[in-house]
Design a protein around this motif. Structure first.
Motif, PDB file in Angstrom:
ATOM      1  N   ASP A   1      25.082 -55.223 -39.320  1.00 57.87           N
ATOM      2  CA  ASP A   1      24.048 -54.206 -39.116  1.00 57.87           C
ATOM      3  C   ASP A   1      23.922 -53.414 -40.414  1.00 57.87           C
ATOM      4  O   ASP A   1      24.904 -52.839 -40.887  1.00 57.87           O
TER       5      ASP A   1
ATOM      6  N   LYS B   1      19.716 -56.452 -38.093  1.00 57.14           N
ATOM      7  CA  LYS B   1      20.271 -56.088 -36.789  1.00 57.14           C
ATOM      8  C   LYS B   1      21.144 -57.206 -36.235  1.00 57.14           C
ATOM      9  O   LYS B   1      20.654 -58.302 -35.955  1.00 57.14           O
ATOM     10  N   ASN B   2      22.434 -56.932 -36.116  1.00 58.32           N
ATOM     11  CA  ASN B   2      23.360 -57.818 -35.416  1.00 58.32           C
ATOM     12  C   ASN B   2      23.266 -59.266 -35.918  1.00 58.32           C
ATOM     13  O   ASN B   2      23.309 -60.216 -35.134  1.00 58.32           O
TER      14      ASN B   2
END
Length: 346
Positions: A23, A7-8
């Motif tokens: 992502d 995630k990110n």
């Protein structure tokens, strides 16, 4: 379950940004290949999942558990490196058993796991040999067996076949795919070799300059590249690109011929076609053969179209010589279009 969720995730080394807000979700038991040229960030991303690098921002989840704050040994992973990293002073048995002994497992369980994984990798007859006596291919099998013996949730592989010769790489690719499918282990595999990526992956994440440009099945990446970079990187030889100008609604001038295409609201697009997706027939692109390379079943012909290089893969029965004038007709269903400014597919 060993789903991996990134995630990110970003990573900077001083002023250099190696990864930009990545992502990516990798399903349980999926074989994901990170593909790209040297310096694109694929190994950095793998090392962040492994816990060998700390992300500048973002989160890593494995099996529903956030792990980016955990050391590698607590993440449920095993890793296979490019240089094998086997111990030459230990036997094959002891190399495979090394991680199991570190976990202080009972000897009976160690014996069982070593035997099972050695049989899986077809090295059971080598268990008493020292790894320094093995060939490169045998050492690579030992490295994979050692990883599998740990029964990890995830196996991470960093260009594990790059040191092998071409024939051995072909054998190991087929073997790896079968072994990892049988072990039902989630796998992330890093390579710059597109043939490896296409043959091994359930999905490929094509990376460029620290970003994932496209994550899709091998067929989708090959047939429907999401950006010009993907079309130029995937395929050997890569896609041909020709500037196109709008003639009217859904009609484009490509090097002097009219081709049906999207009504994109633009005056210019890039026309793209793979070298194997053209036929010799009247009314096509006017091409002059420059270099002819026989490749067995096919012939690779490098031509000049409208002053630019254009490659065509033709049946070997078609006789072409340097200097010949050809008419190359693109297969309509295989034509792709890209925005020349954003480079994204249209």
């Amino acid at each position: 379950m060993a789903e991996i969720v990134i995630k990110n995730v970003a990573k900077s080394f001083g002023s250099f940004k190696a990864l930009h807000s990545i992502d990516l979700t990798i399903s349980d038991q999926e074989f994901m290949v990170l593909l790209g040229a040297s310096g694109c960030g694929k190994t950095t991303l793998l090392r962040i999942v492994a816990g060998l690098e700390t992300p500048t921002q973002g989160e890593v989840w494995i099996g529903g558990r956030r792990v980016d704050h955990l050391p590698p040994r607590e993440r449920g992973i095993a890793m296979v490196f490019q240089n094998y990293a086997v111990f030459p002073h230990l036997t094959v048995f002891e190399n495979i058993a090394f991680g199991l002994r570190m976990k202080k497992l009972p000897q009976a369980e160690i014996d069982g796991r070593v035997t099972r994984t050695a049989e899986l990798m077809h090295i059971e007859q080598l268990l008493k040999r020292y790894s320094g006596q093995l060939s490169g291919g045998q050492r690579q099998r030992v490295a994979v067996a050692r990883a599998l013996a740990m029964e990890p949730d995830v196996i991470l592989m960093d260009e594990p076949l790059s040191n092998l010769d071409a024939l051995l790489r072909l054998e190991m690719r087929a073997e790896l795919k079968g072994v990892l499918a049988a072990s039902k282990t989630t796998t992330i595999y890093v390579t710059h070799d597109q043939v490896e990526a296409m043959s091994l992956a359930d999905r490929i994440s094509v990376m460029n300059q620290g970003r994932i440009v496209q994550a899709a099945t091998p067929v989708e990446v090959y047939r429907n590249p999401a950006a010009r970079f993907v079309g130029s990187f995937i395929g050997n030889p890569p896609m041909n690109f020709i500037p196109a100008t709008r003639e009217g609604e859904g009609r484009w001038n490509v090097a002097g011929i009219t081709v049906e295409g999207p009504d994109a609201g633009r005056e210019r697009l890039d026309f793209a076609i793979r070298p194997e997706d053209v036929d010799i027939a009247p009314g096509g692109l006017k091409a002059t053969a420059r270099v002819v390379e026989p490749l067995g079943a096919h012939t690779l012909v490098t031509t000049e179209v409208n002053g630019a290089m254009f490659r065509a893969v033709l049946d070997s029965d078609i006789r072409v010589s340097p200097g010949d004038e050809l008419s190359l007709v693109p297969k309509p269903d295989r034509v792709r279009w890209f925005d020349p400014e954003t480079t994204a597919a249209v």
